[in-house]
Write a protein that holds these residues in place. Structure first.
Motif, PDB file in Angstrom:
ATOM      1  N   TYR A 254       0.848  -1.029   0.197  1.00  0.00           N
ATOM      2  CA  TYR A 254      -0.236  -0.134  -0.005  1.00  0.00           C
ATOM      3  C   TYR A 254       1.156   1.264  -0.051  1.00  0.00           C
ATOM      4  CZ  TYR A 254      -3.574  -3.265   1.337  1.00  0.00           C
ATOM      5  OH  TYR A 254      -4.740  -4.671   1.409  1.00  0.00           O
ATOM      6  N   LEU A 255       1.985   0.656   1.004  1.00  0.00           N
ATOM      7  CA  LEU A 255       2.734   1.886   0.722  1.00  0.00           C
ATOM      8  C   LEU A 255       3.363   2.282  -0.810  1.00  0.00           C
ATOM      9  CD1 LEU A 255       4.317   1.652   3.714  1.00  0.00           C
ATOM     10  CD2 LEU A 255       2.388   3.818   3.339  1.00  0.00           C
ATOM     11  N   THR A 256       3.367   1.410  -1.817  1.00  0.00           N
ATOM     12  CA  THR A 256       4.761   1.520  -2.886  1.00  0.00           C
ATOM     13  C   THR A 256       3.972   1.752  -3.956  1.00  0.00           C
ATOM     14  OG1 THR A 256       6.167  -0.199  -1.880  1.00  0.00           O
ATOM     15  CG2 THR A 256       6.427  -0.319  -4.428  1.00  0.00           C
ATOM     16  N   PHE A 257       2.670   0.890  -4.350  1.00  0.00           N
ATOM     17  CA  PHE A 257       1.673   0.337  -5.396  1.00  0.00           C
ATOM     18  C   PHE A 257       1.289   1.975  -5.790  1.00  0.00           C
ATOM     19  CE2 PHE A 257       4.022  -4.229  -4.637  1.00  0.00           C
ATOM     20  CZ  PHE A 257       4.692  -3.779  -5.674  1.00  0.00           C
ATOM     21  N   THR A 258       0.553   1.855  -6.627  1.00  0.00           N
ATOM     22  CA  THR A 258      -0.411   2.524  -6.554  1.00  0.00           C
ATOM     23  C   THR A 258      -1.729   2.171  -8.297  1.00  0.00           C
ATOM     24  OG1 THR A 258       0.053   4.482  -8.804  1.00  0.00           O
ATOM     25  CG2 THR A 258       0.591   3.996  -6.456  1.00  0.00           C
ATOM     26  N   ALA A 259      -3.082   1.887  -7.502  1.00  0.00           N
ATOM     27  CA  ALA A 259      -4.042   2.023  -8.676  1.00  0.00           C
ATOM     28  C   ALA A 259      -4.103   2.331 -10.118  1.00  0.00           C
ATOM     29  CB  ALA A 259      -4.929   2.012  -8.035  1.00  0.00           C
ATOM     30  N   GLU A 260      -3.642   2.977 -10.244  1.00  0.00           N
ATOM     31  CA  GLU A 260      -3.198   3.359 -11.504  1.00  0.00           C
ATOM     32  C   GLU A 260      -2.280   3.277 -12.718  1.00  0.00           C
ATOM     33  OE1 GLU A 260      -4.411   7.671  -9.215  1.00  0.00           O
ATOM     34  OE2 GLU A 260      -2.917   5.593  -9.457  1.00  0.00           O
ATOM     35  N   GLU A 261      -1.377   2.397 -11.948  1.00  0.00           N
ATOM     36  CA  GLU A 261       0.047   1.451 -12.285  1.00  0.00           C
ATOM     37  C   GLU A 261      -0.473  -0.303 -12.417  1.00  0.00           C
ATOM     38  OE1 GLU A 261       3.874   0.306 -10.192  1.00  0.00           O
ATOM     39  OE2 GLU A 261       2.415   1.953  -8.664  1.00  0.00           O
ATOM     40  N   ILE A 262      -1.381  -0.321 -12.115  1.00  0.00           N
ATOM     41  CA  ILE A 262      -1.986  -1.702 -11.966  1.00  0.00           C
ATOM     42  C   ILE A 262      -3.071  -1.801 -13.404  1.00  0.00           C
ATOM     43  CG2 ILE A 262      -2.879  -4.120 -11.030  1.00  0.00           C
ATOM     44  CD1 ILE A 262      -2.439  -1.862  -8.541  1.00  0.00           C
ATOM     45  N   ALA A 263      -2.328  -2.911 -14.415  1.00  0.00           N
ATOM     46  CA  ALA A 263      -3.159  -3.285 -15.972  1.00  0.00           C
ATOM     47  C   ALA A 263      -4.016  -4.490 -15.991  1.00  0.00           C
ATOM     48  CB  ALA A 263      -1.640  -3.292 -16.626  1.00  0.00           C
ATOM     49  N   ASP A 264      -4.984  -3.948 -16.176  1.00  0.00           N
ATOM     50  CA  ASP A 264      -5.979  -5.449 -16.617  1.00  0.00           C
ATOM     51  C   ASP A 264      -5.855  -6.657 -16.767  1.00  0.00           C
ATOM     52  OD1 ASP A 264      -8.192  -3.735 -15.958  1.00  0.00           O
ATOM     53  OD2 ASP A 264      -8.726  -3.437 -17.891  1.00  0.00           O
ATOM     54  N   GLY A 265      -5.299  -7.499 -15.436  1.00  0.00           N
ATOM     55  CA  GLY A 265      -4.684  -8.823 -15.622  1.00  0.00           C
ATOM     56  C   GLY A 265      -3.015  -9.070 -14.908  1.00  0.00           C
ATOM     57  N   ALA A 266      -2.816  -8.442 -14.593  1.00  0.00           N
ATOM     58  CA  ALA A 266      -1.545  -8.307 -13.359  1.00  0.00           C
ATOM     59  C   ALA A 266      -2.511  -9.035 -12.151  1.00  0.00           C
ATOM     60  CB  ALA A 266      -0.869  -6.664 -13.504  1.00  0.00           C
ATOM     61  N   THR A 267      -3.550 -10.382 -12.351  1.00  0.00           N
ATOM     62  CA  THR A 267      -3.169 -10.412 -10.895  1.00  0.00           C
ATOM     63  C   THR A 267      -2.402 -10.601  -9.829  1.00  0.00           C
ATOM     64  OG1 THR A 267      -3.812 -12.729 -11.420  1.00  0.00           O
ATOM     65  CG2 THR A 267      -5.097 -11.435 -11.925  1.00  0.00           C
ATOM     66  N   GLU A 268      -0.867 -10.457  -9.914  1.00  0.00           N
ATOM     67  CA  GLU A 268      -0.258 -10.791  -8.976  1.00  0.00           C
ATOM     68  C   GLU A 268      -0.221  -9.604  -8.014  1.00  0.00           C
ATOM     69  OE1 GLU A 268       2.376  -8.926 -12.757  1.00  0.00           O
ATOM     70  OE2 GLU A 268       0.621  -9.926 -11.583  1.00  0.00           O
ATOM     71  N   PHE A 269      -1.313  -7.860  -8.503  1.00  0.00           N
ATOM     72  CA  PHE A 269      -1.127  -6.680  -7.406  1.00  0.00           C
ATOM     73  C   PHE A 269      -1.980  -6.977  -6.624  1.00  0.00           C
ATOM     74  CE2 PHE A 269       1.552  -5.450 -10.947  1.00  0.00           C
ATOM     75  CZ  PHE A 269       2.492  -4.426 -10.021  1.00  0.00           C
ATOM     76  N   LYS A 270      -3.700  -8.049  -7.188  1.00  0.00           N
ATOM     77  CA  LYS A 270      -4.126  -8.436  -6.279  1.00  0.00           C
ATOM     78  C   LYS A 270      -4.597  -9.329  -4.478  1.00  0.00           C
ATOM     79  CE  LYS A 270      -8.967 -10.596  -6.203  1.00  0.00           C
ATOM     80  NZ  LYS A 270     -10.019 -11.594  -6.950  1.00  0.00           N
ATOM     81  N   CYS A 271      -5.254  -7.648  -3.676  1.00  0.00           N
ATOM     82  CA  CYS A 271      -4.572  -7.891  -2.322  1.00  0.00           C
ATOM     83  C   CYS A 271      -6.307  -7.469  -1.560  1.00  0.00           C
ATOM     84  CB  CYS A 271      -4.338  -7.719  -1.442  1.00  0.00           C
ATOM     85  SG  CYS A 271      -3.762  -5.523  -1.516  1.00  0.00           S
TER      86      CYS A 271
END
Length: 430
Positions: A254-271
Motif C-alpha cells: 500500500y506504501l509502494t504501488f498505486t491503482a493507476e499503474e495496475i494493468a488489467d490482467g496483472a493479478t499479482e497485485f490483487k489483495c
C-alpha cells in the motif's frame, strides 16, 4: 562475549550510533563504543548498517493443509533473507484453522524443527468458538484474529457486530481485525477498476467504525489490520482522542504501488483490501509520519501460480512480500525524508511491542541478539527467481529497490538457511 558485531552505524532505541554490540548466550549484553575480549568479532562493511531483526506480526504460512501455497521452511527462509527474525502466523489458510487448542498443536507440530526464524501464532475468532478463546490464550497465542467480511476460505467465516462485541468481552487479549464492511463490498469485476470499485474506501472506514464502537463498549484492545484507505485515519484519530485502545497497521504494497499503474490482467497485485490511488498512498505515508498508523507488516499471503491465474474477479487475493518488505519500505521512505530509525520503529520495535515481545526488535542490552546487516544504498532489481518463498509470484518482479540485506543473525547465530534454529514463541514472550 561470545560475539561482537562492530559497525559504524547501529540503529538503537536512542538513535543511530557507531558501536560494538556484544552478544552473550544469545542476548545482547552490551552496546558500547568498544568491546574487547570477544571470542569472535564481525566487522560490518563501511556501507552496512546494523539493524535489529524485523518483527512481522502478519504472515500467512498456510502450513499444514495448504503447504503447496507456503510452508514453514520456505516462509522462514524468506523472512531471514529479508532481515525478519520473528514472525507471527495468522490462524487461517492452514487446515485446520487455529480456532481451538487442538488445531494450535497441529500448527506447532508442523512448524517444530523447521523454522529458520522465531515463530508465534495468532488464534482465530469465528462464529461459535467463544469457549475456545480462553484455552487458546492460556496455550500461548498472541491474540486473536477475526474477519468482518468473507475471509476467502469457507472454513474461517466472518463475525457480525454482536459476535465481535462478545468476542472482545471474552478474549482477554489483543484482537486484530480484517476491517471491511460486508454491506459495502460488492461482486468484483474482472478488470482492476471493477475490482477496486467492489471494495470502496467506505468499506474500510465503516468497518473501522464498527470495530471502534465495539472496543469502546467493551474496553478491549483492538488492532486494525492492513489499512489501505486513508479515509480510515480520521476514525482512528477520533477514537484515540476518546481513549479507545486502537492501533493500526499498513503494508509495504500500500506504501509502494498505486491503482493507476495496475494493468488489467496483472493479478499479482490483487489483495484485499485493494491497492488504491496515488493520492491515497501519500495520505497513508502522512498518517505513518504523524503516528496515526503504528506499524508496517507484510500481510504475506502467498498461493500457487494457478490460483493467481484468471482475472481480478477470480484470482486469489494476496501478495507475497515477506523477503522484500524492508527494501520496499526503505525505497519509499527515504524519498520522503524518513530515516532508518523510522523504518526500525515501524517494522521492528513497533510490531514487537504490539504483540508483547519487549526482547525483540531492538538493539539494547537484554534483547535477543536478532540482527541484520543492511546496505541501504545498494540498489537491485527484484527477480522472482531469487525469492525464497515457495511460489515465485510477486508484483515486485522487475522493480528497482534500494537496500540489500546481506546477513541475518538469530540469537547471535547467522541464519544460513540450512540449519533451522527458530523457536516457537508463546504469547507474552518465550
Amino acid at each position: 562475549m561470545d560475539l561482537v558485531l562492530r559497525a559504524r552505524r547501529v540503529i538503537t532505541p536512542e538513535g543511530e550510533v557507531a558501536a560494538d554490540v556484544g552478544v552473550l548466550d544469545g542476548r545482547i549484553a552490551a552496546v558500547e563504543p568498544r568491546i574487547g575480549g570477544a571470542a569472535r568479532v564481525v566487522e560490518l562493511a563501511p556501507d552496512e548498517v546494523l539493524l535489529p531483526g524485523l518483527v512481522d506480526s502478519h504472515v500467512h504460512v498456510n502450513d499444514p493443509g495448504r503447504d503447496e501455497w507456503e510452508g514453514f521452511e520456505t516462509a522462514t527462509r524468506a523472512a531471514a533473507a529479508g532481515g525478519v527474525t520473528t514472525i507471527v502466523d495468522m490462524p487461517l489458510n492452514s487446515l485446520p484453522p487455529t480456532t481451538d487448542v487442538a488445531a494450535l498443536e497441529v500448527k506447532r507440530a508442523a512448524a517444530r524443527g523447521r523454522a529458520h526464524v522465531d515463530v508465534g501464532f495468532w488464534g482465530g475468532i469465528v462464529p461459535g468458538n467463544l469457549a475456545d478463546l480462553r484455552p487458546l490464550r492460556e496455550a500461548g497465542v498472541f491474540g486473536f484474529k477475526c474477519f468482518l467480511v468473507h475471509s476467502g476460505v469457507d472454513e474461517f467465516p466472518p463475525v457480525g457486530p454482536d459476535q465481535l462485541r462478545a468476542a472482545l468481552a471474552e478474549a482477554g487479549a489483543l484482537v486484530v481485525v480484517h476491517a471491511e464492511d460486508p454491506h459495502s463490498v460488492t461482486e468484483a469485476g474482472g478488470s482492476y477498476a471493477g475490482f477496486l470499485a467492489s471494495r470502496p474506501h467506505e468499506a474500510e472506514s465503516r468497518a473501522i467504525a464498527t470495530v471502534v464502537d465495539a472496543a469502546r463498549e467493551t474496553g478491549a484492545r483492538v488492532h486494525v489490520l492492513h489499512l489501505s484507505s486513508a479515509r480510515g485515519l480520521e476514525v482512528l484519530r477520533a477514537a484515540r482522542r476518546d481513549g479507545v485502545a486502537v492501533t493500526a497497521e499498513t503494508c509495504p504494497h500500500y506504501l509502494t504501488f498505486t491503482a493507476e499503474e495496475i494493468a488489467d490482467g496483472a493479478t499479482e497485485f490483487k489483495c484485499c483490501p485493494p491497492i488504491r490511488e496515488a493520492r491515497n498512498r501519500e495520505l497513508l505515508w502522512r498518517g505513518l509520519a504523524d503516528g496515526d498508523v503504528d506499524v508496517v507488516v507484510s500481510d504475506h499471503s502467498p498461493c500457487t501460480p494457478e490460483l493467481k491465474a484468471g482475472d481480478f474477479a477470480s484470482a486469489w487475493g494476496g501478495i507475497a512480500s515477506l523477503q522484500l518488505g524492508l527494501p520496499a519500505v526503505w525505497t519509499q521512505a527515504r524519498r520522503r525524508g524518513h530515516a532508518l530509525t523510522d523504518v526500525v520503529r515501524w517494522m521492528a520495535s513497533g510490531p514487537a511491542d504490539l504483540v508483547g515481545l519487549p526482547h525483540k526488535g531492538r538493539i539494547a542490552p537484554g534483547a535477543d541478539a536478532d540482527l541484520c546487516a543492511f546496505a541501504p544504498d545498494e540498489a537491485f532489481v527484484v527477480d522472482r527467481a531469487r525469492l525464497r518463498h515457495r511460489n515465485p509470484v510477486t508484483p515486485y518482479h522487475g522493480r528497482p529497490l534500494a537496500g540489500v540485506v546481506r546477513r541475518t543473525w538469530l540469537r547471535g547465530h547467522e541464519v544460513d538457511g540450512e540449519r533451522p534454529r527458530g523457536r516457537l514463541l508463546s504469547g507474552g514472550g518465550a
